[in-house]
Enzyme design. Sequence first.
Site, PDB file in Angstrom:
ATOM      1  N   ARG A   1     -12.537  -0.965 -10.906  1.00 33.83           N
ATOM      2  CA  ARG A   1     -11.616  -2.095 -10.797  1.00 33.83           C
ATOM      3  C   ARG A   1     -11.763  -3.070 -11.969  1.00 33.83           C
ATOM      4  O   ARG A   1     -11.537  -4.277 -11.807  1.00 33.83           O
ATOM      5  CB  ARG A   1     -11.791  -2.828  -9.463  1.00 33.83           C
ATOM      6  CG  ARG A   1     -11.370  -1.997  -8.257  1.00 33.83           C
ATOM      7  CD  ARG A   1     -11.575  -2.756  -6.969  1.00 33.83           C
ATOM      8  NE  ARG A   1     -11.189  -1.962  -5.813  1.00 33.83           N
ATOM      9  CZ  ARG A   1     -11.634  -2.172  -4.573  1.00 33.83           C
ATOM     10  NH1 ARG A   1     -12.477  -3.161  -4.341  1.00 33.83           N
ATOM     11  NH2 ARG A   1     -11.240  -1.421  -3.573  1.00 33.83           N
TER      12      ARG A   1
ATOM     13  N   ARG B   1      -7.937  -7.919 -11.422  1.00 39.65           N
ATOM     14  CA  ARG B   1      -8.744  -8.667 -10.470  1.00 39.65           C
ATOM     15  C   ARG B   1      -9.397  -9.909 -11.052  1.00 39.65           C
ATOM     16  O   ARG B   1      -8.917 -11.016 -10.856  1.00 39.65           O
ATOM     17  CB  ARG B   1      -9.771  -7.756  -9.797  1.00 39.65           C
ATOM     18  CG  ARG B   1      -9.138  -6.625  -8.997  1.00 39.65           C
ATOM     19  CD  ARG B   1     -10.169  -5.627  -8.513  1.00 39.65           C
ATOM     20  NE  ARG B   1     -10.998  -6.187  -7.448  1.00 39.65           N
ATOM     21  CZ  ARG B   1     -10.685  -6.161  -6.159  1.00 39.65           C
ATOM     22  NH1 ARG B   1      -9.535  -5.642  -5.771  1.00 39.65           N
ATOM     23  NH2 ARG B   1     -11.497  -6.655  -5.257  1.00 39.65           N
TER      24      ARG B   1
ATOM     25  N   ARG C   1       0.240 -10.728 -13.329  1.00 43.89           N
ATOM     26  CA  ARG C   1       0.593 -10.592 -11.920  1.00 43.89           C
ATOM     27  C   ARG C   1       1.455 -11.754 -11.426  1.00 43.89           C
ATOM     28  O   ARG C   1       2.110 -11.623 -10.384  1.00 43.89           O
ATOM     29  CB  ARG C   1      -0.676 -10.483 -11.067  1.00 43.89           C
ATOM     30  CG  ARG C   1      -1.297  -9.087 -11.061  1.00 43.89           C
ATOM     31  CD  ARG C   1      -0.361  -8.014 -10.519  1.00 43.89           C
ATOM     32  NE  ARG C   1       0.251  -8.359  -9.264  1.00 43.89           N
ATOM     33  CZ  ARG C   1      -0.328  -8.154  -8.089  1.00 43.89           C
ATOM     34  NH1 ARG C   1      -1.527  -7.613  -8.014  1.00 43.89           N
ATOM     35  NH2 ARG C   1       0.293  -8.471  -6.973  1.00 43.89           N
TER      36      ARG C   1
ATOM     37  N   ASP D   1      -3.051   2.687  -8.225  1.00 39.69           N
ATOM     38  CA  ASP D   1      -3.577   2.538  -6.873  1.00 39.69           C
ATOM     39  C   ASP D   1      -3.774   3.925  -6.287  1.00 39.69           C
ATOM     40  O   ASP D   1      -3.034   4.867  -6.631  1.00 39.69           O
ATOM     41  CB  ASP D   1      -2.620   1.729  -5.989  1.00 39.69           C
ATOM     42  CG  ASP D   1      -3.257   1.368  -4.654  1.00 39.69           C
ATOM     43  OD1 ASP D   1      -4.003   0.375  -4.616  1.00 39.69           O
ATOM     44  OD2 ASP D   1      -3.035   2.094  -3.670  1.00 39.69           O
TER      45      ASP D   1
ATOM     46  N   TYR E   1      -6.028   5.967   5.760  1.00 39.95           N
ATOM     47  CA  TYR E   1      -4.955   4.973   5.691  1.00 39.95           C
ATOM     48  C   TYR E   1      -3.714   5.461   6.438  1.00 39.95           C
ATOM     49  O   TYR E   1      -3.056   4.689   7.150  1.00 39.95           O
ATOM     50  CB  TYR E   1      -4.593   4.692   4.239  1.00 39.95           C
ATOM     51  CG  TYR E   1      -5.484   3.686   3.558  1.00 39.95           C
ATOM     52  CD1 TYR E   1      -5.560   2.372   4.008  1.00 39.95           C
ATOM     53  CD2 TYR E   1      -6.235   4.034   2.442  1.00 39.95           C
ATOM     54  CE1 TYR E   1      -6.366   1.433   3.381  1.00 39.95           C
ATOM     55  CE2 TYR E   1      -7.046   3.103   1.800  1.00 39.95           C
ATOM     56  CZ  TYR E   1      -7.105   1.813   2.278  1.00 39.95           C
ATOM     57  OH  TYR E   1      -7.902   0.880   1.654  1.00 39.95           O
TER      58      TYR E   1
END
Length: 341
Positions: free
Chosen positions: A23, A27, A36, A72, A148
């Site tokens: 990551r 972030r 973003r 992702d 998920y």
Amino acid sequence: MQDRFLRACRREAVDTTPVWFMRQAGRALPEYRAIREQYGFMDICYQPELCAEVTLQPVRRLGVDAAIMFADIMTPLIATGVGVDLVESIGPVVANPIRTMADVSRIRPIEPEVDVPYISKSIHLLKAELGQTPLIGFAGAPFTLAAYLVEGKGSKNFLNTKAMMYGSPNVWHALMERLADLTISYLRVKLAAGVDALQLFDSWVGCLSPHDYATFVQPYTARILKTLREETNIPLIHFGTNTTNLLPLMRNDGGSVLGADWRIPIDEAWQLIGDDKAIQGNLDPAVLLGPWEYVREQAADILRRIDGRPGHIFNLGHGIHPQTPVANLERLVAFIHEQRA
């Protein structure tokens, strides 16, 4: 030595320990947060120029030894029409969780040129910009994707997932078979476009017992890694969280590098996976929220445990937390590079 990451993956001598962070693209970086503010997560993935920019940001700022392509783990499912929303602070949310064989049949094979044309374009841009810095492509492993899909979102105990494994094994195995096929096809796109390494993330697999892993998961993970190994010689990194009890099994799945999280000392993890594998890890990401002196102490302990053995890639035991001070990341990379291998 710009190829130190790849050399370490092959357990060859390096001038200093290579380092990159899970990551790292996004972030914690202010330049990522600025992007973003204008674009959604998947919007960045769909636009090769933006994807390349975000992927390059940590290489420029932190000086890490490898880039990992921004994406992702749910990307291939989204691309093939499975209803998934990436919800801020929650993660993937599935509109219609999998319950039956008919639900499994909704997951169709990926058609690269139709479903994910932006992947190859992004990789070509990145390879041109990165030069000799290696590029890692990744995918989510079938168990985590299945979890998920069955739970509908992240879970603490994965009761619906385990109930399907135990109570409807035919549905479970059909789902895992389909997800393994999807993952192979998706990673082949990245392989064909020229990535230098591939990583398979199994974020939730640590909830399983060794028996359940061997019975319900390992056949599919092993098929992915062994299929890719027949097609390429690039490093294949296999990583899961909370997997101390699973490492002796995971070592047989076909990865050339195994990731260890922070719940086990790295020298003990290497004993479990064996000398014929490289190892990646394993600083607790939360340590980076503390003072630099403590970060340095914990990083030095990892290096002390490695004791100069070839085949170590310094990384975190999971992904960077968004509130991580960038200065700690910068100083950590510099510190690791200052220590001669």
